[in-house]
Scaffold this active site. Structure first.
Site, PDB file in Angstrom:
ATOM      1  N   ARG A 164       0.837  -1.224   0.000  1.00  0.00           N
ATOM      2  CA  ARG A 164       0.000   0.000   0.000  1.00  0.00           C
ATOM      3  C   ARG A 164       0.865   1.265   0.000  1.00  0.00           C
ATOM      4  NH1 ARG A 164      -2.721  -3.972  -0.650  1.00  0.00           N
ATOM      5  NH2 ARG A 164      -4.483  -4.632   0.611  1.00  0.00           N
ATOM      6  N   SER A 238     -10.462   0.298   3.821  1.00  0.00           N
ATOM      7  CA  SER A 238      -9.657   0.075   5.028  1.00  0.00           C
ATOM      8  C   SER A 238      -9.043   1.400   5.459  1.00  0.00           C
ATOM      9  CB  SER A 238      -8.515  -0.904   4.741  1.00  0.00           C
ATOM     10  OG  SER A 238      -9.028  -2.075   4.172  1.00  0.00           O
ATOM     11  N   GLU A 334      -4.059   4.289   6.381  1.00  0.00           N
ATOM     12  CA  GLU A 334      -3.860   4.081   4.941  1.00  0.00           C
ATOM     13  C   GLU A 334      -4.451   5.251   4.155  1.00  0.00           C
ATOM     14  OE1 GLU A 334      -4.700   0.080   3.306  1.00  0.00           O
ATOM     15  OE2 GLU A 334      -5.906   1.118   1.802  1.00  0.00           O
TER      16      GLU A 334
HETATM   17  P1  FAD Z   1      -8.430   9.605  -4.432  1.00  0.00           P
HETATM   18  O1  FAD Z   1      -9.080   9.260  -3.150  1.00  0.00           O
HETATM   19  O2  FAD Z   1      -9.092  10.627  -5.278  1.00  0.00           O
HETATM   20  O3  FAD Z   1      -6.934  10.065  -4.152  1.00  0.00           O
HETATM   21  C1  FAD Z   1      -6.098   9.306  -3.304  1.00  0.00           C
HETATM   22  C2  FAD Z   1      -4.727   9.968  -3.247  1.00  0.00           C
HETATM   23  O4  FAD Z   1      -4.132   9.914  -4.541  1.00  0.00           O
HETATM   24  C3  FAD Z   1      -4.787  11.463  -2.906  1.00  0.00           C
HETATM   25  O5  FAD Z   1      -3.649  11.785  -2.153  1.00  0.00           O
HETATM   26  C4  FAD Z   1      -4.757  12.163  -4.264  1.00  0.00           C
HETATM   27  O6  FAD Z   1      -4.222  13.455  -4.189  1.00  0.00           O
HETATM   28  C5  FAD Z   1      -3.875  11.226  -5.058  1.00  0.00           C
HETATM   29  N1  FAD Z   1      -4.206  11.164  -6.478  1.00  0.00           N
HETATM   30  C6  FAD Z   1      -5.380  10.762  -7.032  1.00  0.00           C
HETATM   31  N2  FAD Z   1      -5.298  10.784  -8.366  1.00  0.00           N
HETATM   32  C7  FAD Z   1      -4.051  11.234  -8.666  1.00  0.00           C
HETATM   33  C8  FAD Z   1      -3.364  11.496  -9.885  1.00  0.00           C
HETATM   34  N3  FAD Z   1      -3.925  11.292 -11.065  1.00  0.00           N
HETATM   35  N4  FAD Z   1      -2.097  11.968  -9.808  1.00  0.00           N
HETATM   36  C9  FAD Z   1      -1.492  12.181  -8.621  1.00  0.00           C
HETATM   37  N5  FAD Z   1      -2.094  11.945  -7.439  1.00  0.00           N
HETATM   38  C10 FAD Z   1      -3.352  11.471  -7.460  1.00  0.00           C
HETATM   39  N6  FAD Z   1      -7.717   0.143  -1.929  1.00  0.00           N
HETATM   40  C11 FAD Z   1      -6.959  -0.956  -2.166  1.00  0.00           C
HETATM   41  O7  FAD Z   1      -5.741  -0.851  -2.349  1.00  0.00           O
HETATM   42  N7  FAD Z   1      -7.524  -2.201  -2.177  1.00  0.00           N
HETATM   43  C12 FAD Z   1      -8.844  -2.396  -1.990  1.00  0.00           C
HETATM   44  O8  FAD Z   1      -9.310  -3.523  -2.032  1.00  0.00           O
HETATM   45  C13 FAD Z   1      -9.670  -1.254  -1.743  1.00  0.00           C
HETATM   46  N8  FAD Z   1     -10.990  -1.397  -1.494  1.00  0.00           N
HETATM   47  C14 FAD Z   1     -11.756  -0.308  -1.233  1.00  0.00           C
HETATM   48  C15 FAD Z   1     -13.120  -0.487  -0.964  1.00  0.00           C
HETATM   49  C16 FAD Z   1     -13.934   0.605  -0.694  1.00  0.00           C
HETATM   50  C17 FAD Z   1     -15.400   0.402  -0.418  1.00  0.00           C
HETATM   51  C18 FAD Z   1     -13.371   1.911  -0.705  1.00  0.00           C
HETATM   52  C19 FAD Z   1     -14.246   3.106  -0.455  1.00  0.00           C
HETATM   53  C20 FAD Z   1     -12.027   2.102  -0.950  1.00  0.00           C
HETATM   54  C21 FAD Z   1     -11.200   0.987  -1.204  1.00  0.00           C
HETATM   55  N9  FAD Z   1      -9.818   1.121  -1.450  1.00  0.00           N
HETATM   56  C22 FAD Z   1      -9.049   0.018  -1.719  1.00  0.00           C
HETATM   57  C23 FAD Z   1      -9.175   2.454  -1.406  1.00  0.00           C
HETATM   58  C24 FAD Z   1      -9.284   3.233  -2.756  1.00  0.00           C
HETATM   59  O9  FAD Z   1     -10.369   2.780  -3.516  1.00  0.00           O
HETATM   60  C25 FAD Z   1      -8.024   3.099  -3.597  1.00  0.00           C
HETATM   61  O10 FAD Z   1      -6.901   3.534  -2.884  1.00  0.00           O
HETATM   62  C26 FAD Z   1      -8.121   3.892  -4.904  1.00  0.00           C
HETATM   63  O11 FAD Z   1      -7.004   3.643  -5.717  1.00  0.00           O
HETATM   64  C27 FAD Z   1      -8.243   5.400  -4.685  1.00  0.00           C
HETATM   65  O12 FAD Z   1      -8.549   5.973  -5.943  1.00  0.00           O
HETATM   66  P2  FAD Z   1      -9.220   7.402  -6.056  1.00  0.00           P
HETATM   67  O13 FAD Z   1      -9.218   7.772  -7.500  1.00  0.00           O
HETATM   68  O14 FAD Z   1     -10.532   7.421  -5.397  1.00  0.00           O
HETATM   69  O15 FAD Z   1      -8.167   8.284  -5.265  1.00  0.00           O
HETATM   70  P1  NAP Z   2     -10.207 -10.714   4.864  1.00  0.00           P
HETATM   71  O1  NAP Z   2     -10.347 -11.641   3.702  1.00  0.00           O
HETATM   72  O2  NAP Z   2     -11.225 -10.752   5.960  1.00  0.00           O
HETATM   73  O3  NAP Z   2      -8.766 -10.905   5.506  1.00  0.00           O
HETATM   74  C1  NAP Z   2      -8.365 -10.121   6.623  1.00  0.00           C
HETATM   75  C2  NAP Z   2      -6.929  -9.689   6.415  1.00  0.00           C
HETATM   76  O4  NAP Z   2      -6.113 -10.835   6.395  1.00  0.00           O
HETATM   77  C3  NAP Z   2      -6.762  -8.979   5.110  1.00  0.00           C
HETATM   78  O5  NAP Z   2      -6.478  -7.662   5.421  1.00  0.00           O
HETATM   79  C4  NAP Z   2      -5.638  -9.692   4.385  1.00  0.00           C
HETATM   80  O6  NAP Z   2      -4.485  -8.901   4.166  1.00  0.00           O
HETATM   81  C5  NAP Z   2      -5.234 -10.807   5.288  1.00  0.00           C
HETATM   82  N1  NAP Z   2      -5.332 -12.108   4.574  1.00  0.00           N
HETATM   83  C6  NAP Z   2      -6.431 -12.877   4.393  1.00  0.00           C
HETATM   84  N2  NAP Z   2      -6.109 -14.012   3.730  1.00  0.00           N
HETATM   85  C7  NAP Z   2      -4.781 -13.960   3.497  1.00  0.00           C
HETATM   86  C8  NAP Z   2      -3.856 -14.810   2.840  1.00  0.00           C
HETATM   87  N3  NAP Z   2      -4.243 -15.983   2.320  1.00  0.00           N
HETATM   88  N4  NAP Z   2      -2.578 -14.416   2.738  1.00  0.00           N
HETATM   89  C9  NAP Z   2      -2.164 -13.259   3.253  1.00  0.00           C
HETATM   90  N5  NAP Z   2      -2.994 -12.395   3.885  1.00  0.00           N
HETATM   91  C10 NAP Z   2      -4.290 -12.730   4.011  1.00  0.00           C
HETATM   92  O7  NAP Z   2     -10.092  -9.202   4.329  1.00  0.00           O
HETATM   93  P2  NAP Z   2     -11.192  -8.207   3.784  1.00  0.00           P
HETATM   94  O8  NAP Z   2     -11.247  -7.026   4.661  1.00  0.00           O
HETATM   95  O9  NAP Z   2     -12.463  -8.931   3.438  1.00  0.00           O
HETATM   96  O10 NAP Z   2     -10.509  -7.745   2.415  1.00  0.00           O
HETATM   97  C11 NAP Z   2     -10.279  -8.654   1.378  1.00  0.00           C
HETATM   98  C12 NAP Z   2      -9.194  -8.117   0.468  1.00  0.00           C
HETATM   99  O11 NAP Z   2      -9.602  -6.873  -0.092  1.00  0.00           O
HETATM  100  C13 NAP Z   2      -7.888  -7.870   1.197  1.00  0.00           C
HETATM  101  O12 NAP Z   2      -6.825  -8.180   0.336  1.00  0.00           O
HETATM  102  C14 NAP Z   2      -7.922  -6.390   1.482  1.00  0.00           C
HETATM  103  O13 NAP Z   2      -6.639  -5.810   1.528  1.00  0.00           O
HETATM  104  C15 NAP Z   2      -8.717  -5.841   0.298  1.00  0.00           C
HETATM  105  N6  NAP Z   2      -9.459  -4.640   0.700  1.00  0.00           N
HETATM  106  C16 NAP Z   2      -8.758  -3.483   0.806  1.00  0.00           C
HETATM  107  C17 NAP Z   2      -9.401  -2.324   1.166  1.00  0.00           C
HETATM  108  C18 NAP Z   2      -8.639  -1.025   1.228  1.00  0.00           C
HETATM  109  O14 NAP Z   2      -9.252   0.006   1.342  1.00  0.00           O
HETATM  110  N7  NAP Z   2      -7.339  -1.063   1.159  1.00  0.00           N
HETATM  111  C19 NAP Z   2     -10.770  -2.323   1.443  1.00  0.00           C
HETATM  112  C20 NAP Z   2     -11.432  -3.522   1.348  1.00  0.00           C
HETATM  113  C21 NAP Z   2     -10.769  -4.702   0.983  1.00  0.00           C
HETATM  114  P3  NAP Z   2      -4.279  -7.864   2.953  1.00  0.00           P
HETATM  115  O15 NAP Z   2      -5.145  -6.704   3.265  1.00  0.00           O
HETATM  116  O16 NAP Z   2      -2.838  -7.545   3.034  1.00  0.00           O
HETATM  117  O17 NAP Z   2      -4.647  -8.540   1.672  1.00  0.00           O
END
Ligand code: FAD
Ligand code: NAP
Length: 338
Positions: A164, A238, A334
């Site tokens: 991340r 998250s 994050e």
């Molecule tokens: P924004 O929120 O608009 O911006 C995020 C940051 O990036 C800010 O600092 C902004 O200034 C910068 N930025 C945006 N666009 C640019 C650009 N073009 N150039 C330079 N800087 C820029 N994330 C995960 O990694 N895994 C997941 O599974 C995941 N699941 C999610 C589920 C939900 C329900 C939600 C709400 C969020 C989730 N996220 C997840 C977080 C998010 O969706 C991601 O990080 C996504 O990439 C953010 O994109 P955005 O366009 O909305 O960014």
């Molecule tokens: P989950 O499946 O309930 O698992 C809980 C946590 O355990 C996750 O954060 C995941 O880490 C870790 N995990 C589970 N299985 C694993 C494996 N086999 N090996 C290594 N790590 C494992 O998680 P969840 O909340 O439903 O999310 C599912 C996936 O979507 C995850 O990968 C999560 O990162 C992603 N997600 C991200 C966001 C975001 O905003 N960043 C939001 C929603 C979901 P990791 O997170 O490192 O994968």
């Protein structure tokens, strides 16, 4: 170039926080940005590039210029027997792009289905889910220098992708506007079902033969059942990263907390499930004003209606403190805080 003043950002961030931007504009091309750079509003104000607003918490009004990146376009630029190279502009919706890959049967990003936001933000935190991160498929990132509009191309290694993390989230934060990304995708898919939940969902769906579409469908079904829909309850996914601890610290914690949820990492350390840590602190459902720890997934903070950004932030402080006190582990946010 239209620059608006005093604009509400409520509909532009998935937390649904009602902050205001002193100035707001939208760019649809590189040349829009080059014109913008010449304006006094641009020169004299702090800037924030916005994609889908799904990884942002506004804790106050933004006293500067918000630039909504709306550069569109998906183009296949090269291919060989095994791979295709696709250039995607930053304002494309991430999930729509993943659906485009699924339709064309190009593999690699299917585990990243249904992540909100735009393509341009994906390299920012090396988006990841279900065992896949974009660093595995991101070949180049195109960006414009926020100082002078000059184009720079970052190769995968220059992005310094981590869990991340990337160079854009740290020492290049606010220094570059990402305009596009080249992805290298597989014509012969390599399936990743390492996360147990995917295997279980595929079985529940009665899938006999793995395919890119089946994995994408499974991920969409899991996510829809587990995660709060921002349209319903504002959130940014998250809120905290899963912390990494040393082997010794993991052993110490495991002795004390038998049910600790942890995963071994290649470097010998362990990744702890932050959601579990928060839940064990009894914080599921805990609220500050209308900001609450989600009652199904403690890693997500939600806006129950009219939460203010500083309430969400205060709640996140409580979470950090409680986890530190109970487990001696420092969580990290994050979500990008403004
Ligand atoms: P924004 O929120 O608009 O911006 C995020 C940051 O990036 C800010 O600092 C902004 O200034 C910068 N930025 C945006 N666009 C640019 C650009 N073009 N150039 C330079 N800087 C820029 N994330 C995960 O990694 N895994 C997941 O599974 C995941 N699941 C999610 C589920 C939900 C329900 C939600 C709400 C969020 C989730 N996220 C997840 C977080 C998010 O969706 C991601 O990080 C996504 O990439 C953010 O994109 P955005 O366009 O909305 O960014
Ligand atoms: P989950 O499946 O309930 O698992 C809980 C946590 O355990 C996750 O954060 C995941 O880490 C870790 N995990 C589970 N299985 C694993 C494996 N086999 N090996 C290594 N790590 C494992 O998680 P969840 O909340 O439903 O999310 C599912 C996936 O979507 C995850 O990968 C999560 O990162 C992603 N997600 C991200 C966001 C975001 O905003 N960043 C939001 C929603 C979901 P990791 O997170 O490192 O994968």
């Amino acid at each position: 170039m239209n620059i608006e003043e005093n604009i509400s950002l409520k509909k532009l961030n998935t937390f649904g926080i009602d902050s205001k931007a002193s100035y707001f504009t939208e760019i649809n091309s590189n040349s829009d940005f080059l014109s913008l750079v010449q304006t006094p509003v641009y020169k004299n104000n702090p800037k924030l590039v916005l994609g889908g607003g799904s990884n942002i918490l506004f804790t106050k009004n933004f006293g500067g210029l918000v630039i909504k990146n709306s550069l569109k376009g998906i183009e296949m630029i090269d291919q060989n027997t095994d791979h295709v190279w696709v250039k995607v502009n930053a304002g494309e919706n991430w999930h729509n792009f993943v659906m485009w890959c699924v339709q064309h049967n190009y593999g690699g990003l299917e585990n990243l289905s249904l992540i909100p936001g735009c393509v341009g933000a994906a390299p920012m935190q090396n988006i990841g889910a279900y065992g896949v991160e974009i660093r595995e498929h991101c070949e180049k990132v195109f960006a414009l220098d926020m100082e002078n509009g000059k184009e720079t191309v970052f190769l995968n290694k220059d992005c310094k992708f981590g869990y991340r993390e990337s160079v854009f989230k740290h020492h290049l934060k606010n220094k570059f506007l990402i305009t596009g990304v080249i992805f290298k995708l597989n014509k012969k898919p390599v399936f990743n079902t390492s996360y147990g939940a995917i295997e279980q969902e595929l079985a529940a769906m009665g899938v006999k033969e793995l395919s890119i579409k089946a994995i994408s469908d499974a991920v969409i079904r899991i996510r829809t059942s587990k995660l709060p829909d921002p349209a319903d309850k504002g959130n940014a996914g998250s809120f905290f990263k899963n912390p990494e601890v040393s082997k010794d610290q993991h052993q110490e914690l495991k002795t004390k907390f038998e049910k600790l949820v942890a995963y071994p990492l290649e470097n010998g350390h362990f990744k702890l499930a932050a959601g579990w840590l928060i839940e064990q602190c009894g914080l599921k459902g805990r609220c500050v004003g209308q900001a609450c720890v989600h009652d199904k997934q403690a890693l997500v903070l939600v806006n129950m209606g009219a939460a203010k950004g500083d309430e969400v932030y205060k709640l996140s402080e409580e979470v950090l403190q409680a986890v530190k006190e109970k487990f001696g582990v420092a969580l990290e946010r994050e979500v990008n805080i403004y």
